[in-house]
Design a protein around this motif. Sequence first.
Motif, PDB file in Angstrom:
ATOM      1  N   GLY A  66       0.791  -1.218   0.000  1.00 56.77           N
ATOM      2  CA  GLY A  66       0.000   0.000   0.000  1.00 56.77           C
ATOM      3  C   GLY A  66       0.823   1.267   0.000  1.00 56.77           C
ATOM      4  N   LEU A  67       0.172   2.326   0.405  1.00 52.84           N
ATOM      5  CA  LEU A  67       0.826   3.628   0.438  1.00 52.84           C
ATOM      6  C   LEU A  67       1.826   3.741   1.583  1.00 52.84           C
ATOM      7  N   GLY A  68       1.752   2.832   2.546  1.00 54.89           N
ATOM      8  CA  GLY A  68       2.668   2.881   3.676  1.00 54.89           C
ATOM      9  C   GLY A  68       4.122   2.809   3.261  1.00 54.89           C
ATOM     10  N   LEU A  69       4.430   2.034   2.231  1.00 50.11           N
ATOM     11  CA  LEU A  69       5.814   1.906   1.797  1.00 50.11           C
ATOM     12  C   LEU A  69       6.331   3.200   1.170  1.00 50.11           C
ATOM     13  N   PRO A  70       5.688   3.738   0.121  1.00 53.70           N
ATOM     14  CA  PRO A  70       6.235   4.968  -0.458  1.00 53.70           C
ATOM     15  C   PRO A  70       6.158   6.167   0.496  1.00 53.70           C
ATOM     16  N   VAL A  71       5.109   6.235   1.324  1.00 58.01           N
ATOM     17  CA  VAL A  71       5.022   7.330   2.303  1.00 58.01           C
ATOM     18  C   VAL A  71       6.157   7.213   3.311  1.00 58.01           C
ATOM     19  N   GLY A  72       6.418   6.003   3.778  1.00 56.10           N
ATOM     20  CA  GLY A  72       7.514   5.788   4.723  1.00 56.10           C
ATOM     21  C   GLY A  72       8.865   6.149   4.135  1.00 56.10           C
ATOM     22  N   VAL A  73       9.110   5.715   2.905  1.00 58.07           N
ATOM     23  CA  VAL A  73      10.374   6.041   2.240  1.00 58.07           C
ATOM     24  C   VAL A  73      10.478   7.558   2.038  1.00 58.07           C
ATOM     25  N   VAL A  97      11.642  12.322  12.101  1.00 59.97           N
ATOM     26  CA  VAL A  97      10.818  12.072  10.909  1.00 59.97           C
ATOM     27  C   VAL A  97      11.416  10.927  10.090  1.00 59.97           C
ATOM     28  N   ALA A  98      12.739  10.899   9.970  1.00 60.12           N
ATOM     29  CA  ALA A  98      13.398   9.819   9.226  1.00 60.12           C
ATOM     30  C   ALA A  98      13.168   8.475   9.893  1.00 60.12           C
ATOM     31  N   VAL A  99      13.272   8.424  11.210  1.00 56.11           N
ATOM     32  CA  VAL A  99      13.062   7.160  11.941  1.00 56.11           C
ATOM     33  C   VAL A  99      11.615   6.690  11.791  1.00 56.11           C
ATOM     34  N   VAL A 100      10.657   7.609  11.904  1.00 56.60           N
ATOM     35  CA  VAL A 100       9.248   7.254  11.719  1.00 56.60           C
ATOM     36  C   VAL A 100       9.025   6.718  10.306  1.00 56.60           C
ATOM     37  N   GLY A 101       9.606   7.378   9.318  1.00 49.82           N
ATOM     38  CA  GLY A 101       9.462   6.932   7.927  1.00 49.82           C
ATOM     39  C   GLY A 101      10.029   5.545   7.705  1.00 49.82           C
ATOM     40  N   VAL A 102      11.225   5.297   8.228  1.00 56.06           N
ATOM     41  CA  VAL A 102      11.845   3.974   8.085  1.00 56.06           C
ATOM     42  C   VAL A 102      10.993   2.931   8.803  1.00 56.06           C
ATOM     43  N   GLY A 103      10.491   3.269   9.990  1.00 59.07           N
ATOM     44  CA  GLY A 103       9.649   2.335  10.738  1.00 59.07           C
ATOM     45  C   GLY A 103       8.378   1.980   9.989  1.00 59.07           C
ATOM     46  N   LEU A 104       7.732   2.990   9.393  1.00 57.66           N
ATOM     47  CA  LEU A 104       6.507   2.753   8.625  1.00 57.66           C
ATOM     48  C   LEU A 104       6.775   1.864   7.415  1.00 57.66           C
ATOM     49  N   ALA A 105       7.812   2.182   6.655  1.00 60.62           N
ATOM     50  CA  ALA A 105       8.149   1.383   5.470  1.00 60.62           C
ATOM     51  C   ALA A 105       8.520  -0.045   5.867  1.00 60.62           C
TER      52      ALA A 105
END
Length: 171
Positions: free
Chosen positions: A30-37, A65-73
Motif C-alpha cells: 500500500g501507500l505505507g511503503l512509499p510514504v515511509g520512504v 521524521v526519518a526514523v518514523v518513515g523507516v519504521g513505517l516502510a
Amino acid sequence: MAFGTTPDWFHISDDEDVIWESRPHPITMGLGLPVGVGLALVGLVLAGWTATNGAGLLTAVGLLVAVVGVGLAFARYLVWTNTRYVITSSELYKKHGVVSRDVTQFRLDRVQNTSLSQSAAGRALGYGDLTVYTAGSGDPELVFERVANPERASQLLSDQLEETTADGSTV
C-alpha cells in the motif's frame, strides 16, 4: 517448485509436493511503503541541511521524521514478506503474522469451489483474489488476497483439484 528447506510453519509429507507458493503482490504494501520512504528521505534531508547550519532542534526533528518513515516502510514490508500462500499436492496453506503467526490449512479433498476475482486495478497491475470454498460451508474458507498472476495460481489449483478427484481421493 520446491522449498530448499521446509519452514517450521509448514508441514509436508514425503509423498507431497509443493505445486505453487507465493506471497501477495507487492501492491499490498500500500501507500505505507512509499510514504515511509518519502518521510525517511525528507527527514534525512532536513537533518542534514539543518546540521550544517547549526539548528539542533530541527536536526532532531529531521532525524525523528526519518526514523518514523523507516519504521513505517519496514512495518509494511514485514507484513508483506510474512504472508505466504502455498498449494501442495494435497493441501492449501495461508500464513500471515509478524509477531504472532496464523496458519490456515485445508486438505484439497475438502475444496468444493474456487473463484477468482480481479478489480480493474488488479487486472491492470496483475493481481487478484483467489477464494476457496470447502464442503459444508457457503462462506469463503480461505482467500489468497492480491495474488500476483492469479490466473496461474487458479489454474494450478484447478489442475491439482482435478488430479485429486481423478485419484479418487475426494468424497
